[in-house]
Scaffold this active site. Structure first.
Site, PDB file in Angstrom:
ATOM      1  N   GLU A   1       4.432   2.553   8.684  1.00  0.00           N
ATOM      2  CA  GLU A   1       3.696   1.355   9.360  1.00  0.00           C
ATOM      3  C   GLU A   1       4.980   0.639  10.389  1.00  0.00           C
ATOM      4  O   GLU A   1       4.493   0.033  11.375  1.00  0.00           O
ATOM      5  CB  GLU A   1       3.336   0.184   8.321  1.00  0.00           C
ATOM      6  CG  GLU A   1       2.208   0.587   7.401  1.00  0.00           C
ATOM      7  CD  GLU A   1       1.963  -0.455   6.240  1.00  0.00           C
ATOM      8  OE1 GLU A   1       0.660  -0.390   5.866  1.00  0.00           O
ATOM      9  OE2 GLU A   1       2.860  -1.211   5.841  1.00  0.00           O
TER      10      GLU A   1
ATOM     11  N   LYS B   1      -1.833 -15.138   1.606  1.00  0.00           N
ATOM     12  CA  LYS B   1      -0.757 -14.422   2.133  1.00  0.00           C
ATOM     13  C   LYS B   1       0.379 -15.148   2.794  1.00  0.00           C
ATOM     14  O   LYS B   1       1.567 -14.755   2.936  1.00  0.00           O
ATOM     15  CB  LYS B   1      -1.025 -12.986   2.832  1.00  0.00           C
ATOM     16  CG  LYS B   1      -2.117 -12.281   2.075  1.00  0.00           C
ATOM     17  CD  LYS B   1      -1.321 -11.729   0.707  1.00  0.00           C
ATOM     18  CE  LYS B   1      -2.558 -10.805  -0.057  1.00  0.00           C
ATOM     19  NZ  LYS B   1      -2.970  -9.731   0.787  1.00  0.00           N
TER      20      LYS B   1
ATOM     21  N   GLY C   1       0.709  -1.254  -0.094  1.00  0.00           N
ATOM     22  CA  GLY C   1      -0.001  -0.021  -0.087  1.00  0.00           C
ATOM     23  C   GLY C   1       0.665   1.230   0.056  1.00  0.00           C
ATOM     24  O   GLY C   1       0.224   2.249   0.112  1.00  0.00           O
TER      25      GLY C   1
END
EC number: 5.3.1.6
Length: 224
Positions: free
Chosen positions: A103, A121, A97
């Protein structure tokens, strides 16, 4: 209900009144923020939050989730975020993203990092997903060349026909590595390159990974 939403709901159950919570970024974190908003509205959940991107902050404000400046929250009880890949040791690739730096800053200042993913994932070895590396614009061509010498096969991320720019004003080089044999070593090698701000390898950071499976079950993996 999709798998990402199932995993998000399970993660948000771990939030308790009075907690300070980090809000992740991306399509999976979106569902977590939605569920937090529901609990705030319907259950009167009392929390304080910070967000890892402008998009997540905007969504939280829309849902009337209390957002505070970072200067007013010295530490977080937990952060809920997604990941692009997770291996059996709970090491991660993040940054699809484009918010990997924020993050990582938020995750490193959290007592717990809870990662929510669907089963696609979960991998045996990291690397099939292109590894994002955040790069400062100054002399970025030289930084890209250094990534090439490391064998990373980098390509600048493009969005809407233009070079992608992060919320921090930096570029993202997506590195096509295919198979990362030693993720901790590669993380160190990448961050030693001048011009690299940080990379999307999150090593020994996830406390819990919640995997939503196609059969409707939830697999909760705790760091050993």
């Amino acid at each position: 209900m999709n798998l990402k939403q199932l995993a998000a709901i399970k993660a948000v159950e771990m939030i308790e009144d009075g907690m300070k919570v980090g809000l992740g970024t991306g399509s999976t974190a979106y569902w977590a923020i939605q569920e937090i908003g529901r609990r705030v509205k319907e259950e009167g959940l009392r929390i304080e939050t910070v967000a890892t991107s402008q998009a997540s902050e905007d969504l939280a404000r829309e849902l009337e989730i209390p957002i505070l400046p970072f200067s007013e929250i010295p530490h977080l009880d937990l952060t809920i975020d997604g990941a692009d890949e997770v291996d059996p040791q709970l090491n991660l690739i993040k940054g699809g993203g484009g918010a990997l730096l924020r993050e990582k800053i938020v995750a490193s200042n959290s007592d717990k990092l809870i990662i929510i993913v669907d089963e696609s994932k979960s991998v045996e070895t990291l690397g099939a997903f292109a590894l994002p590396v955040e790069v400062v614009p100054f002399a970025c061509e030289w930084t890209l060349a250094a990534l090439e010498r490391l064998g990373c096969k980098p390509e600048w991320r493009v969005k809407d026909g233009e070079q992608f720019v992060t919320d921090n004003g930096n570029y993202i080089a997506d590195c096509r590595i295919e198979r990362i044999e030693d993720a901790p070593l590669l993380e160190q090698q990448l961050n030693r390159i001048p011009g690299v701000v940080d990379n999307g390898l999150f090593i020994d950071m996830a406390s819990i990974v919640i995997v939503a499976c196609s059969d409707g079950t939830i697999d909760v993996r705790n760091r050993k």
